[in-house]
Write a protein that holds these residues in place. Sequence first.
Motif, PDB file in Angstrom:
ATOM      1  N   SER A  91       0.830  -1.207   0.000  1.00  7.64           N
ATOM      2  CA  SER A  91       0.000   0.000   0.000  1.00  7.64           C
ATOM      3  C   SER A  91       0.864   1.257   0.000  1.00  7.64           C
ATOM      4  O   SER A  91       0.490   2.277  -0.596  1.00  7.64           O
ATOM      5  N   CYS A 138       1.744   1.900  -3.526  1.00  5.00           N
ATOM      6  CA  CYS A 138       0.585   2.442  -4.241  1.00  5.00           C
ATOM      7  C   CYS A 138       0.427   3.941  -3.965  1.00  5.00           C
ATOM      8  O   CYS A 138       0.103   4.722  -4.868  1.00  5.00           O
ATOM      9  N   LYS A 139       0.662   4.349  -2.726  1.00  4.78           N
ATOM     10  CA  LYS A 139       0.562   5.768  -2.384  1.00  4.78           C
ATOM     11  C   LYS A 139       1.666   6.580  -3.049  1.00  4.78           C
ATOM     12  O   LYS A 139       1.458   7.742  -3.423  1.00  4.78           O
ATOM     13  N   TYR A 151      -6.756   6.101  -8.056  1.00  2.00           N
ATOM     14  CA  TYR A 151      -6.325   5.297  -6.904  1.00  2.00           C
ATOM     15  C   TYR A 151      -7.553   4.873  -6.110  1.00  2.00           C
ATOM     16  O   TYR A 151      -8.315   5.702  -5.616  1.00  2.00           O
ATOM     17  N   ALA A 211      -8.613   2.465  -2.869  1.00  2.00           N
ATOM     18  CA  ALA A 211      -8.296   1.604  -1.725  1.00  2.00           C
ATOM     19  C   ALA A 211      -9.584   1.392  -0.953  1.00  2.00           C
ATOM     20  O   ALA A 211     -10.432   2.288  -0.881  1.00  2.00           O
ATOM     21  N   GLN A 212      -9.744   0.200  -0.378  1.00  2.00           N
ATOM     22  CA  GLN A 212     -10.998  -0.165   0.254  1.00  2.00           C
ATOM     23  C   GLN A 212     -11.423   0.841   1.330  1.00  2.00           C
ATOM     24  O   GLN A 212     -12.596   1.160   1.477  1.00  2.00           O
ATOM     25  N   GLN A 245     -11.179   3.902   1.332  1.00  2.00           N
ATOM     26  CA  GLN A 245     -11.722   5.137   0.778  1.00  2.00           C
ATOM     27  C   GLN A 245     -13.247   5.148   0.742  1.00  2.00           C
ATOM     28  O   GLN A 245     -13.865   6.203   0.663  1.00  2.00           O
ATOM     29  N   ASP A 271      -6.321  -1.299  -4.839  1.00  2.00           N
ATOM     30  CA  ASP A 271      -5.832  -1.918  -3.607  1.00  2.00           C
ATOM     31  C   ASP A 271      -7.006  -2.630  -2.932  1.00  2.00           C
ATOM     32  O   ASP A 271      -7.870  -1.987  -2.337  1.00  2.00           O
ATOM     33  N   GLU A 272      -7.060  -3.946  -3.060  1.00  2.00           N
ATOM     34  CA  GLU A 272      -8.132  -4.796  -2.544  1.00  2.00           C
ATOM     35  C   GLU A 272      -9.506  -4.303  -3.015  1.00  2.00           C
ATOM     36  O   GLU A 272     -10.364  -3.918  -2.224  1.00  2.00           O
TER      37      GLU A 272
END
Length: 633
Positions: A363, A366-367, A390, A392-393, A395, A466-467
Amino acid sequence: MLAFSPALGQKPGMLHLNDLTYRLGARLLIDRATVALPPNAKVGLVGRNGTGKTTLFRIIMGELATESGGVGLPKNVRIGAVSQEAPGGPESLIEVVLAADSERNALLAEAEATQDPMRRADIEMRLVDIGAYSAEARAASILHGLGFDAAAQKRPCSSFSGGWRMRVALAAVLFTEPDLLLLDEPTNYLDLEGTLWLYDYLGRYPHTVLVISHDRELLDTCVDHILHLDQSKLTLYRGGYSSFDRQRTEKMVLLGKMKDKQEAERKHLQAFVDRFKAKASKAKQAQSRVKRLEKLAPISAIVDRQVLPFHFPEPQREMSPPLYTFDGAAVGYGEKPILSRLNLSIQPDDRIALLGPNGNGKSTFCKLLAAKLAPMAGEVRRSSKVEVAYFAQHQVDELRLGETPVQHIAPLMPDATEARIRSRAAQMGFPASKADTKVAQLSGGEKARLMLGIATFRGPHLLILDEPTNHLDIDSRAALMEAINDYPGAVMLVSHDRFLIEACADRLWLVEGGTIKPFDGDLDEYRARILGGPSKPARRDGGHAYGAGAAPVSEAKKPQRGKLEKRLKEIEGEIARLDSLRQRIDKALAQPEIFVKEPEKAGRLSADRAALDEKIARIEDDWLAVSTELGDG
């Protein structure tokens, strides 16, 4: 753990749902369902989100009363399910898991307190039967497989985040090895490495498993039956998910043909009745056809509700390769780098999946790609015109619960008419009234869909996921997979869903040892790498090991000699304990009067003596294997 009495005439080892009906308010969730699960079956419970799968689990556990019918289980069956509340006390992880086996704990306490040597012998025999003396090693192995190294297992449970504590709750229920294991989306809080370990563990589990999952790979590799909940009905299919999908498609085609045939017959009969019912000469024939019409039970065709597709807009302009270049880059938080020595490049059409246990920096990378973190060292080169999406869960929590999808989309289209905004909402999967539903009333999958639509709104060149599959059912995951494959830009994917990775990624990068490097193998090779560690949890009954311990990458290269020596000492200690118990039984059997005064007890002790011989022989085989491995090392 719960215990139930069996239904009349029920075969042992089987779960029976007998004419089960359950309503939630006015909504009928389960309608007169009758199903029998075979002994030791591995069953995947599938169905669209909201159909009542978790409710069925609560009924089986006795938490909800049914309108009619009931649940039949063998007497004293042990049911295990992951606790809804994650453990969070000051106890260490290993203590939390060991505490889950109430029988072992009670027997150990009684063994300490009793003064009766014969009762102590009985307790010792039972402790041997349930593998009590290898329990700590077995608990450690399960925790290891779920991503906790030896140091982490000694830390207090309260020092871990909620997701990691849910892994401890999963470890606890696996450790107790219940007769009926109920798992509700167990991979949702695991990384890919923990998921691969769980596949292996469940495939070898010696008792009955009923698992709710949208993980296609789990449903194809770990189960031998699929229980489908659809339109309030339960149907059991033999085989994994692919087999179920094929059988159901064939059933849909067959029922469709039968329904068409019946409709044709119904029209023919009705036409005859309408034409001749007023004629006296044809009255009897008309009446017989009326009776035939009444007996034609309508055939309900299977309703295959289509999932709305995902749509990711294409980039408005092409970018020259590479999109990104990393030259000795490092990234982290504060002054501490999490990843360093990054020498990588990303091309405009790359499809890359990041591998590596949670906590290794996936992660964080990814950031860095999304420019949410700046490089701490080295250089990251990218065009200023690169659009990045982007997702991510976490969010999903940023959505405004009191607003609708239309209200979320409108600020992104300030000059657009309401018709255009609603058209874009429909493209995202929110047509008609759904576009005006408040976020608070949307399902988890619908919230993820909305967040994905917002993230990709501008037509990104790079899509970072991300997931993304948490809260998505199987059909929605398939729709997401199609959207990713149709999308022309680059994709960076972090997921515990092996099926999604294999379908969408053509390159694998391994996050390991504080850096990222390309992984040249495929997921089968990665699985073998993860499951190749020496940690294999023994069965609770003391039999052969099943499952495999997924060693955290940070320990994968450490010498194994210390572990082997520790295991050898554990085996030697167990042999000594069993031999001591055997000597006490021999002493009791050496008294001639026991065969005259207590023949039943003498017979039981003789049988226990024979069982002990077998157990000691098996454990000595283990000792020989470990000794040989130590010698080879």
